[in-house]
Write a protein that holds these residues in place. Structure first.
Motif, PDB file in Angstrom:
ATOM      1  N   ILE A 131     112.780  36.359  80.786  1.00 23.53           N
ATOM      2  CA  ILE A 131     114.090  35.718  80.806  1.00 23.53           C
ATOM      3  C   ILE A 131     114.039  34.546  81.775  1.00 23.53           C
ATOM      4  O   ILE A 131     113.751  34.721  82.961  1.00 23.53           O
ATOM      5  CB  ILE A 131     115.183  36.714  81.233  1.00 23.53           C
ATOM      6  CG1 ILE A 131     115.203  37.917  80.293  1.00 23.53           C
ATOM      7  CG2 ILE A 131     116.549  36.034  81.266  1.00 23.53           C
ATOM      8  CD1 ILE A 131     116.049  39.068  80.782  1.00 23.53           C
ATOM      9  N   ASN A 156     116.077  31.920  76.998  1.00 23.77           N
ATOM     10  CA  ASN A 156     116.641  30.908  77.878  1.00 23.77           C
ATOM     11  C   ASN A 156     118.007  30.497  77.356  1.00 23.77           C
ATOM     12  O   ASN A 156     118.287  30.641  76.166  1.00 23.77           O
ATOM     13  CB  ASN A 156     115.728  29.679  77.949  1.00 23.77           C
ATOM     14  CG  ASN A 156     115.987  28.847  79.189  1.00 23.77           C
ATOM     15  OD1 ASN A 156     115.747  29.301  80.310  1.00 23.77           O
ATOM     16  ND2 ASN A 156     116.474  27.628  79.017  1.00 23.77           N
ATOM     17  N   LEU A 185     119.290  33.098  74.999  1.00 25.28           N
ATOM     18  CA  LEU A 185     119.672  34.196  75.896  1.00 25.28           C
ATOM     19  C   LEU A 185     121.038  34.773  75.533  1.00 25.28           C
ATOM     20  O   LEU A 185     121.327  35.928  75.869  1.00 25.28           O
ATOM     21  CB  LEU A 185     119.664  33.708  77.350  1.00 25.28           C
ATOM     22  CG  LEU A 185     119.974  34.732  78.445  1.00 25.28           C
ATOM     23  CD1 LEU A 185     119.040  35.933  78.361  1.00 25.28           C
ATOM     24  CD2 LEU A 185     119.892  34.082  79.823  1.00 25.28           C
ATOM     25  N   LYS A 188     122.248  38.799  72.685  1.00 25.02           N
ATOM     26  CA  LYS A 188     121.940  40.035  73.386  1.00 25.02           C
ATOM     27  C   LYS A 188     121.315  41.091  72.471  1.00 25.02           C
ATOM     28  O   LYS A 188     120.530  41.922  72.924  1.00 25.02           O
ATOM     29  CB  LYS A 188     123.206  40.597  74.039  1.00 25.02           C
ATOM     30  CG  LYS A 188     123.863  39.640  75.021  1.00 25.02           C
ATOM     31  CD  LYS A 188     122.887  39.171  76.102  1.00 25.02           C
ATOM     32  CE  LYS A 188     123.576  38.235  77.085  1.00 25.02           C
ATOM     33  NZ  LYS A 188     122.621  37.661  78.093  1.00 25.02           N
ATOM     34  N   ASP A 203     112.366  38.774  84.859  1.00 27.72           N
ATOM     35  CA  ASP A 203     113.491  37.857  84.980  1.00 27.72           C
ATOM     36  C   ASP A 203     113.115  36.755  85.959  1.00 27.72           C
ATOM     37  O   ASP A 203     112.847  37.012  87.135  1.00 27.72           O
ATOM     38  CB  ASP A 203     114.750  38.590  85.464  1.00 27.72           C
ATOM     39  CG  ASP A 203     116.002  37.745  85.310  1.00 27.72           C
ATOM     40  OD1 ASP A 203     115.939  36.532  85.588  1.00 27.72           O
ATOM     41  OD2 ASP A 203     117.048  38.289  84.902  1.00 27.72           O
ATOM     42  N   THR A 205     115.144  34.016  86.521  1.00 24.91           N
ATOM     43  CA  THR A 205     116.348  33.253  86.788  1.00 24.91           C
ATOM     44  C   THR A 205     116.858  33.583  88.191  1.00 24.91           C
ATOM     45  O   THR A 205     116.277  34.401  88.898  1.00 24.91           O
ATOM     46  CB  THR A 205     117.461  33.583  85.764  1.00 24.91           C
ATOM     47  OG1 THR A 205     117.963  34.901  86.028  1.00 24.91           O
ATOM     48  CG2 THR A 205     116.928  33.519  84.333  1.00 24.91           C
ATOM     49  N   VAL A 207     119.727  35.006  88.675  1.00 24.28           N
ATOM     50  CA  VAL A 207     120.605  36.169  88.577  1.00 24.28           C
ATOM     51  C   VAL A 207     119.990  37.315  89.378  1.00 24.28           C
ATOM     52  O   VAL A 207     118.819  37.657  89.195  1.00 24.28           O
ATOM     53  CB  VAL A 207     120.806  36.583  87.112  1.00 24.28           C
ATOM     54  CG1 VAL A 207     121.605  37.881  87.023  1.00 24.28           C
ATOM     55  CG2 VAL A 207     121.523  35.470  86.344  1.00 24.28           C
ATOM     56  N   GLU A 215     124.873  41.253  89.511  1.00 25.06           N
ATOM     57  CA  GLU A 215     124.698  40.975  88.091  1.00 25.06           C
ATOM     58  C   GLU A 215     123.242  41.169  87.668  1.00 25.06           C
ATOM     59  O   GLU A 215     122.330  41.174  88.491  1.00 25.06           O
ATOM     60  CB  GLU A 215     125.135  39.536  87.772  1.00 25.06           C
ATOM     61  CG  GLU A 215     126.598  39.256  88.071  1.00 25.06           C
ATOM     62  CD  GLU A 215     126.997  37.840  87.717  1.00 25.06           C
ATOM     63  OE1 GLU A 215     126.338  37.230  86.846  1.00 25.06           O
ATOM     64  OE2 GLU A 215     127.973  37.337  88.313  1.00 25.06           O
ATOM     65  N   SER A 216     123.052  41.343  86.355  1.00 19.80           N
ATOM     66  CA  SER A 216     121.712  41.454  85.777  1.00 19.80           C
ATOM     67  C   SER A 216     121.757  40.910  84.359  1.00 19.80           C
ATOM     68  O   SER A 216     122.760  41.067  83.657  1.00 19.80           O
ATOM     69  CB  SER A 216     121.241  42.912  85.763  1.00 19.80           C
ATOM     70  OG  SER A 216     120.006  43.030  85.056  1.00 19.80           O
ATOM     71  N   ASN A 217     120.692  40.269  83.940  1.00 21.12           N
ATOM     72  CA  ASN A 217     120.591  39.783  82.559  1.00 21.12           C
ATOM     73  C   ASN A 217     120.247  40.900  81.578  1.00 21.12           C
ATOM     74  O   ASN A 217     120.307  40.693  80.366  1.00 21.12           O
ATOM     75  CB  ASN A 217     119.520  38.697  82.466  1.00 21.12           C
ATOM     76  CG  ASN A 217     119.995  37.357  82.995  1.00 21.12           C
ATOM     77  OD1 ASN A 217     121.058  36.878  82.621  1.00 21.12           O
ATOM     78  ND2 ASN A 217     119.205  36.763  83.884  1.00 21.12           N
TER      79      ASN A 217
END
Length: 288
Positions: A131, A156, A185, A188, A203, A205, A207, A215-217
């Motif tokens: 991610i 992305n 991205l 989902k 990950d 990013t 985040v 938070e989490s992707n």
């Protein structure tokens, strides 16, 4: 070393802003521990001053450079040679002086892959989901493909660079023979699907770091026991993503490993020496 002399070598980090950079502290502690007569200093270098800064480093005989944002791509044009990884990534974070030549490398991806391997995870010939395809992400997917990760699903945000990122992924796939594909991205359902059969989820990013530390992707229910889950964020050490990975029985890999090992690989390139990583980790980050 305690005393700077006329023989002391210099490594300089270029970037802007630069006051928060940890590299000088990490490398100076390492140099002192190893008995290397070298100092690491920082210079606030913006893109418009990069050409002059590189020329200044040449003239003053700096032994090497560390390059951080926003200079990682702009510096390419001012160097004499690029490593295969740096050329393919289109970004440099480490410069080595070889006589009068300045050679650009990128140790970010190699640092990440070293951290994964040291966590006991073998992802070679397997699949990973990544991610984030920015600076850290591009270094990770390029090095992973060069190392032989068979399939890499990259997610992305669909921004102005999305199509260019897709072309870069296609180039990496063509050069390495590995399978790389870019996804939005925002999808989902696709993200959950790709994660479900990946040996490694990473990950790359922001985040997970403040103010996004709650938070989490990745939704917790998408993770599978036995998978490896890596974050490039190292403050906090345990992000929401890593905490939830551990809760489901996955293998969490902190971003601290990437930070330390990319620096250690840089010292190998400059001086052929092994950074005392356990000492550096304990001194600056403790064991918590």
């Amino acid at each position: 070393m305690d005393i700077v002399s006329g023989r002391t070598k210099v490594i300089c980090i270029f970037g802007s802003p630069i006051a928060q950079a940890m590299s000088p502290s990490l490398h100076n502690a390492s140099f002192q521990q190893l008995g290397v007569d070298c100092v690491c200093i920082a210079a606030d270098v913006r893109p418009e001053g990069l050409k002059d800064a590189v020329q200044g480093a040449r003239v003053m005989g700096f032994s090497g450079l560390i390059v951080t944002m926003p200079d990682k791509t702009g510096i390419l044009q001012y160097l004499d040679e690029l490593s295969p990884a740096a050329e393919l990534m289109g970004a440099v974070n480490t410069v080595v002086r070889d006589g009068d030549r300045l050679i650009g490398h990128n140790t970010d991806g190699a640092g990440f892959m070293r951290a994964v391997a040291l966590a006991g995870v073998d992802v070679i010939g397997k699949k990973m989901t990544l991610i984030g395809a920015g600076g850290a992400g591009s270094a990770i997917y390029t090095q992973a493909a060069l190392d032989g990760v068979k399939e890499i699903a990259v997610f992305n945000i669909r921004d102005g660079f999305f199509d260019a990122t897709a072309r870069r992924l296609a180039e990496v796939a063509d050069r390495t023979g590995m399978q790389l594909k870019l996804y939005d991205l925002a999808d989902k359902t696709e993200l959950a699907k790709q994660i479900s059969d990946s040996a490694l989820i990473a990950d790359a990013t922001k985040v997970g770091m403040p103010p996004l530390d709650n938070e989490s992707n990745v939704a917790k229910q998408w993770l599978v026991a036995g998978q490896a889950v890596a974050d490039t964020v190292y403050v906090p050490r345990v992000t929401k993503l890593l905490r939830e990975a551990q809760e489901v029985g996955a293998i969490p890999i902190s971003g601290l490993g990437m930070l330390l090992w990319q620096a250690a690989i840089a010292e190998q390139l400059w001086f052929g020496l092994e950074m005392p990583v356990p000492y550096i980790q304990d001194r600056f980050f403790g064991d918590h």
